[in-house]
Design a protein around this motif. Structure first.
Motif, PDB file in Angstrom:
ATOM      1  N   TRP A 198     -37.129  14.813 -69.141  1.00 35.00           N
ATOM      2  CA  TRP A 198     -35.676  14.555 -69.083  1.00 35.00           C
ATOM      3  C   TRP A 198     -35.296  13.394 -70.001  1.00 35.00           C
ATOM      4  CZ3 TRP A 198     -33.080  10.119 -67.454  1.00 35.00           C
ATOM      5  CH2 TRP A 198     -31.690  10.237 -67.406  1.00 35.00           C
ATOM      6  N   ILE A 199     -36.072  12.322 -69.976  1.00 34.55           N
ATOM      7  CA  ILE A 199     -35.785  11.168 -70.843  1.00 34.55           C
ATOM      8  C   ILE A 199     -35.861  11.589 -72.311  1.00 34.55           C
ATOM      9  CG2 ILE A 199     -36.613   8.899 -71.567  1.00 34.55           C
ATOM     10  CD1 ILE A 199     -37.611   8.492 -68.673  1.00 34.55           C
ATOM     11  N   ALA A 200     -36.894  12.379 -72.639  1.00 32.43           N
ATOM     12  CA  ALA A 200     -37.036  12.859 -74.016  1.00 32.43           C
ATOM     13  C   ALA A 200     -35.835  13.697 -74.431  1.00 32.43           C
ATOM     14  CB  ALA A 200     -38.321  13.683 -74.152  1.00 32.43           C
ATOM     15  N   MET A 201     -35.363  14.576 -73.545  1.00 29.01           N
ATOM     16  CA  MET A 201     -34.226  15.441 -73.874  1.00 29.01           C
ATOM     17  C   MET A 201     -32.929  14.645 -73.970  1.00 29.01           C
ATOM     18  SD  MET A 201     -35.354  18.382 -74.490  1.00 29.01           S
ATOM     19  CE  MET A 201     -33.740  19.132 -74.700  1.00 29.01           C
ATOM     20  N   LEU A 202     -32.779  13.621 -73.138  1.00 28.51           N
ATOM     21  CA  LEU A 202     -31.574  12.784 -73.209  1.00 28.51           C
ATOM     22  C   LEU A 202     -31.504  12.072 -74.555  1.00 28.51           C
ATOM     23  CD1 LEU A 202     -29.059  11.516 -71.931  1.00 28.51           C
ATOM     24  CD2 LEU A 202     -30.555   9.743 -70.957  1.00 28.51           C
ATOM     25  N   LEU A 203     -32.621  11.449 -74.968  1.00 20.90           N
ATOM     26  CA  LEU A 203     -32.653  10.752 -76.256  1.00 20.90           C
ATOM     27  C   LEU A 203     -32.452  11.739 -77.403  1.00 20.90           C
ATOM     28  CD1 LEU A 203     -35.618   8.275 -75.632  1.00 20.90           C
ATOM     29  CD2 LEU A 203     -33.173   7.742 -75.689  1.00 20.90           C
ATOM     30  N   LEU A 204     -33.084  12.916 -77.299  1.00 20.43           N
ATOM     31  CA  LEU A 204     -32.929  13.936 -78.328  1.00 20.43           C
ATOM     32  C   LEU A 204     -31.461  14.361 -78.447  1.00 20.43           C
ATOM     33  CD1 LEU A 204     -34.018  16.108 -80.307  1.00 20.43           C
ATOM     34  CD2 LEU A 204     -34.358  17.587 -78.317  1.00 20.43           C
ATOM     35  N   THR A 205     -30.814  14.598 -77.315  1.00 18.44           N
ATOM     36  CA  THR A 205     -29.411  15.024 -77.322  1.00 18.44           C
ATOM     37  C   THR A 205     -28.526  13.978 -77.980  1.00 18.44           C
ATOM     38  OG1 THR A 205     -29.759  16.291 -75.280  1.00 18.44           O
ATOM     39  CG2 THR A 205     -27.480  15.753 -75.862  1.00 18.44           C
ATOM     40  N   ILE A 206     -28.723  12.713 -77.626  1.00 15.54           N
ATOM     41  CA  ILE A 206     -27.923  11.634 -78.239  1.00 15.54           C
ATOM     42  C   ILE A 206     -28.128  11.612 -79.749  1.00 15.54           C
ATOM     43  CG2 ILE A 206     -27.635   9.133 -78.400  1.00 15.54           C
ATOM     44  CD1 ILE A 206     -28.388   8.981 -75.413  1.00 15.54           C
TER      45      ILE A 206
ATOM     46  N   LEU B  72     -35.135  13.057 -87.538  1.00 17.78           N
ATOM     47  CA  LEU B  72     -36.588  12.881 -87.387  1.00 17.78           C
ATOM     48  C   LEU B  72     -36.914  12.089 -86.123  1.00 17.78           C
ATOM     49  CD1 LEU B  72     -37.711  12.180 -91.067  1.00 17.78           C
ATOM     50  CD2 LEU B  72     -38.147  14.231 -89.696  1.00 17.78           C
ATOM     51  N   ALA B  73     -36.083  11.110 -85.787  1.00 17.11           N
ATOM     52  CA  ALA B  73     -36.290  10.371 -84.534  1.00 17.11           C
ATOM     53  C   ALA B  73     -36.152  11.312 -83.345  1.00 17.11           C
ATOM     54  CB  ALA B  73     -35.281   9.228 -84.427  1.00 17.11           C
ATOM     55  N   GLY B  74     -35.205  12.263 -83.429  1.00 13.74           N
ATOM     56  CA  GLY B  74     -35.057  13.263 -82.372  1.00 13.74           C
ATOM     57  C   GLY B  74     -36.295  14.132 -82.246  1.00 13.74           C
ATOM     58  N   ALA B  75     -36.847  14.556 -83.388  1.00 17.72           N
ATOM     59  CA  ALA B  75     -38.078  15.356 -83.352  1.00 17.72           C
ATOM     60  C   ALA B  75     -39.220  14.560 -82.731  1.00 17.72           C
ATOM     61  CB  ALA B  75     -38.443  15.805 -84.770  1.00 17.72           C
ATOM     62  N   ALA B  76     -39.268  13.256 -83.027  1.00 21.71           N
ATOM     63  CA  ALA B  76     -40.323  12.405 -82.460  1.00 21.71           C
ATOM     64  C   ALA B  76     -40.201  12.303 -80.942  1.00 21.71           C
ATOM     65  CB  ALA B  76     -40.260  11.016 -83.086  1.00 21.71           C
ATOM     66  N   CYS B  77     -38.978  12.366 -80.407  1.00 28.33           N
ATOM     67  CA  CYS B  77     -38.788  12.310 -78.948  1.00 28.33           C
ATOM     68  C   CYS B  77     -39.536  13.444 -78.244  1.00 28.33           C
ATOM     69  CB  CYS B  77     -37.301  12.400 -78.605  1.00 28.33           C
ATOM     70  SG  CYS B  77     -36.355  10.935 -79.045  1.00 28.33           S
ATOM     71  N   LEU B  78     -39.654  14.577 -78.927  1.00 26.26           N
ATOM     72  CA  LEU B  78     -40.290  15.728 -78.291  1.00 26.26           C
ATOM     73  C   LEU B  78     -41.811  15.581 -78.176  1.00 26.26           C
ATOM     74  CD1 LEU B  78     -38.161  18.688 -79.667  1.00 26.26           C
ATOM     75  CD2 LEU B  78     -38.087  17.605 -77.435  1.00 26.26           C
ATOM     76  N   LEU B  79     -42.357  14.514 -78.759  1.00 24.69           N
ATOM     77  CA  LEU B  79     -43.768  14.216 -78.503  1.00 24.69           C
ATOM     78  C   LEU B  79     -43.991  13.884 -77.030  1.00 24.69           C
ATOM     79  CD1 LEU B  79     -44.550  11.949 -81.597  1.00 24.69           C
ATOM     80  CD2 LEU B  79     -45.250  14.335 -81.267  1.00 24.69           C
ATOM     81  N   PHE B  80     -42.914  13.432 -76.344  1.00 23.40           N
ATOM     82  CA  PHE B  80     -43.012  13.071 -74.929  1.00 23.40           C
ATOM     83  C   PHE B  80     -42.481  14.181 -74.019  1.00 23.40           C
ATOM     84  CE2 PHE B  80     -42.435   9.317 -77.558  1.00 23.40           C
ATOM     85  CZ  PHE B  80     -43.522   8.548 -77.183  1.00 23.40           C
ATOM     86  N   TYR B  81     -42.131  15.312 -74.623  1.00 24.70           N
ATOM     87  CA  TYR B  81     -41.644  16.471 -73.861  1.00 24.70           C
ATOM     88  C   TYR B  81     -42.849  17.376 -73.631  1.00 24.70           C
ATOM     89  CZ  TYR B  81     -38.798  20.555 -72.618  1.00 24.70           C
ATOM     90  OH  TYR B  81     -38.236  21.634 -71.973  1.00 24.70           O
ATOM     91  N   GLU B  82     -43.414  17.310 -72.448  1.00 22.60           N
ATOM     92  CA  GLU B  82     -44.701  17.956 -72.194  1.00 22.60           C
ATOM     93  C   GLU B  82     -44.606  19.424 -71.799  1.00 22.60           C
ATOM     94  OE1 GLU B  82     -46.169  16.374 -68.084  1.00 22.60           O
ATOM     95  OE2 GLU B  82     -44.919  14.826 -68.984  1.00 22.60           O
ATOM     96  N   ILE B  83     -43.392  19.982 -71.746  1.00 19.98           N
ATOM     97  CA  ILE B  83     -43.241  21.371 -71.303  1.00 19.98           C
ATOM     98  C   ILE B  83     -43.457  22.297 -72.502  1.00 19.98           C
ATOM     99  CG2 ILE B  83     -41.788  23.011 -70.058  1.00 19.98           C
ATOM    100  CD1 ILE B  83     -40.160  20.643 -69.012  1.00 19.98           C
ATOM    101  N   ASN B  84     -44.727  22.589 -72.782  1.00 19.60           N
ATOM    102  CA  ASN B  84     -45.040  23.533 -73.851  1.00 19.60           C
ATOM    103  C   ASN B  84     -45.051  24.959 -73.303  1.00 19.60           C
ATOM    104  OD1 ASN B  84     -47.396  23.643 -72.360  1.00 19.60           O
ATOM    105  ND2 ASN B  84     -48.619  22.520 -73.847  1.00 19.60           N
ATOM    106  N   LYS B  85     -45.455  25.917 -74.122  1.00 20.10           N
ATOM    107  CA  LYS B  85     -45.435  27.328 -73.712  1.00 20.10           C
ATOM    108  C   LYS B  85     -46.295  27.556 -72.468  1.00 20.10           C
ATOM    109  CE  LYS B  85     -44.702  31.775 -74.040  1.00 20.10           C
ATOM    110  NZ  LYS B  85     -43.410  32.350 -73.639  1.00 20.10           N
ATOM    111  N   LYS B  86     -47.468  26.956 -72.434  1.00 18.46           N
ATOM    112  CA  LYS B  86     -48.379  27.130 -71.299  1.00 18.46           C
ATOM    113  C   LYS B  86     -47.754  26.597 -70.012  1.00 18.46           C
ATOM    114  CE  LYS B  86     -53.076  25.980 -69.752  1.00 18.46           C
ATOM    115  NZ  LYS B  86     -54.338  25.268 -70.119  1.00 18.46           N
TER     116      LYS B  86
END
Length: 368
Positions: free
Chosen positions: A119-127, A340-354
């Motif tokens: 959620w934190i990763a998605m919030l920062l990404l959205t901003i 690019l900072a937004g893309a970096a936020c997704l390093l902390f978004y652990e919900i991958n395909k698996k």
């Protein structure tokens, strides 16, 4: 002013539950990808209609009188909007609902949120995404008006046949009076081209996400889109065709990410329920809407701030080299950094395909 404030208030009250609907219509993450894709194809068509056709519609509906034209067109938009909001209300059904014994306080929900890394990763990404969109979107017109060569723009429009099309519309519709300056015409085509290819990109979003997972597709598409934005720094003033190609490619790859953002937020609601045994769809989406509004506000303020910092003077026909350089930076380098900072936020978004499959199966068993 009063009606505008009321409009924004009611729109926000409507848009939050509307955005959250995808999280409660279905628990199937693949279906959510599909729902989100259809939604944003419609969004882009609406945006294209407004940006590309609003002025011609105003001129046609007002018979040359812009004030009457805006009144008539907005009246039509309002009626259509109300009808389709009612259709949405009567034809949608919430299937994913909290259990009857779920009881949680606002304090508990907020506590869950701030322990939720996706959620934190998605919030920062959205901003960051919406800061970028507001910044470069607000600066493009200055890029066209102060950097690109006007004669080159005019030649480009003639080669495309745009001037002939406008002349045909003037003959066909009484009172139709399109602005004659090439900057306005080229900028309108520039926006239209980006939107059309965003729609194409949205069409690729679901199959790619179903195969590779939303997170990985989002990151790759956003990085390629960023490279297309960065390219604006290198274009000469007379390479108009290349500017349009970069916009089309940016639109396509960014379009892939558009439905994924909201589908991923719905997945975060599932993740929260999976971890905490409590569903909190509304507060998760409301925080993202807050991030969206914050991003747009910051990006809009940056437009004014950057122009002031680089000495933009609206009274001057030709801006200083420093001002033009600042405008170039604002449609290329600066938005590339926030993307690019937004893309970096997704390093902390652990919900991958698996993990998507794992969460979906676990919640399905739990709900049954």
């Amino acid at each position: 002013m009063i009606t505008y404030v009321l409009l924004v208030l009611v729109y926000s009250a409507n848009n939050l539950p509307y955005s959250a609907l995808s999280g409660v219509i279905t628990g199937d993450m693949g279906e959510r990808n599909s729902i989100s894709s259809f939604r944003f194809v419609a969004v882009m068509i609406a945006q294209f209609t407004v940006q590309g056709l609003l002025l011609p519609l105003v001129l046609i509906f007002g018979d040359g009188d812009k004030a009457a034209g805006f009144e008539n067109v907005m009246g039509v938009f309002a009626v259509v909007g109300v009808i389709f909001l009612l259709i949405t209300f009567f034809t949608t059904k919430e299937r994913i609902v909290p259990t009857q014994d779920q009881k949680s306080t606002l304090k508990e929900d907020l506590g869950d949120l701030f322990k939720n890394k996706p959620w934190i990763a998605m919030l920062l990404l959205t901003i960051l995404i919406f800061v970028t969109l507001a910044l470069k979107g607000g600066m493009y017109i200055y890029y066209f008006d102060n950097y690109l060569d006007e004669n080159a723009l005019s030649l480009f429009l003639n080669r495309l046949g745009f001037v002939d099309l406008i002349e045909y519309l003037k003959i066909s519709f009484t009172g139709f009076d399109w602005p004659e300056d090439p900057v306005t015409s080229a900028f309108s085509l520039f926006n239209a081209g980006g939107i059309i290819f965003m729609i194409v990109g949205i069409g690729f979003s679901k199959p790619l996400a179903d195969k590779f997972g939303k997170r990985d597709v989002f990151v790759v598409a956003l990085i390629i889109s960023t490279l297309c934005v960065l390219a604006f720094w290198f274009f000469p003033v007379n390479m108009i065709g290349v500017v349009f190609i970069a916009q089309i490619l940016h639109g396509f790859f960014y379009g892939i990410t558009i439905p994924l953002l909201w589908a991923m937020i719905a997945d975060v609601a599932d993740y929260s329920e999976w971890k905490n045994n409590r569903r909190a769809t509304a507060i998760i989406f409301s925080a993202m809407i807050f991030g969206l509004k914050a991003g747009l506000s910051i990006g809009g303020a940056l437009v004014a701030g950057v122009l002031a910092t680089y000495g933009y003077n609206e009274q001057l026909t030709i801006q200083s080299p420093e001002t033009v350089n600042g405008i170039k930076l604002s449609v290329s380098v600066y938005p590339s950094l926030t993307f690019l900072a937004g893309a970096a936020c997704l390093l902390f978004y652990e919900i991958n395909k698996k993990m998507e499959v794992q969460i979906e199966q676990a919640l399905k068993a739990r709900r049954q």
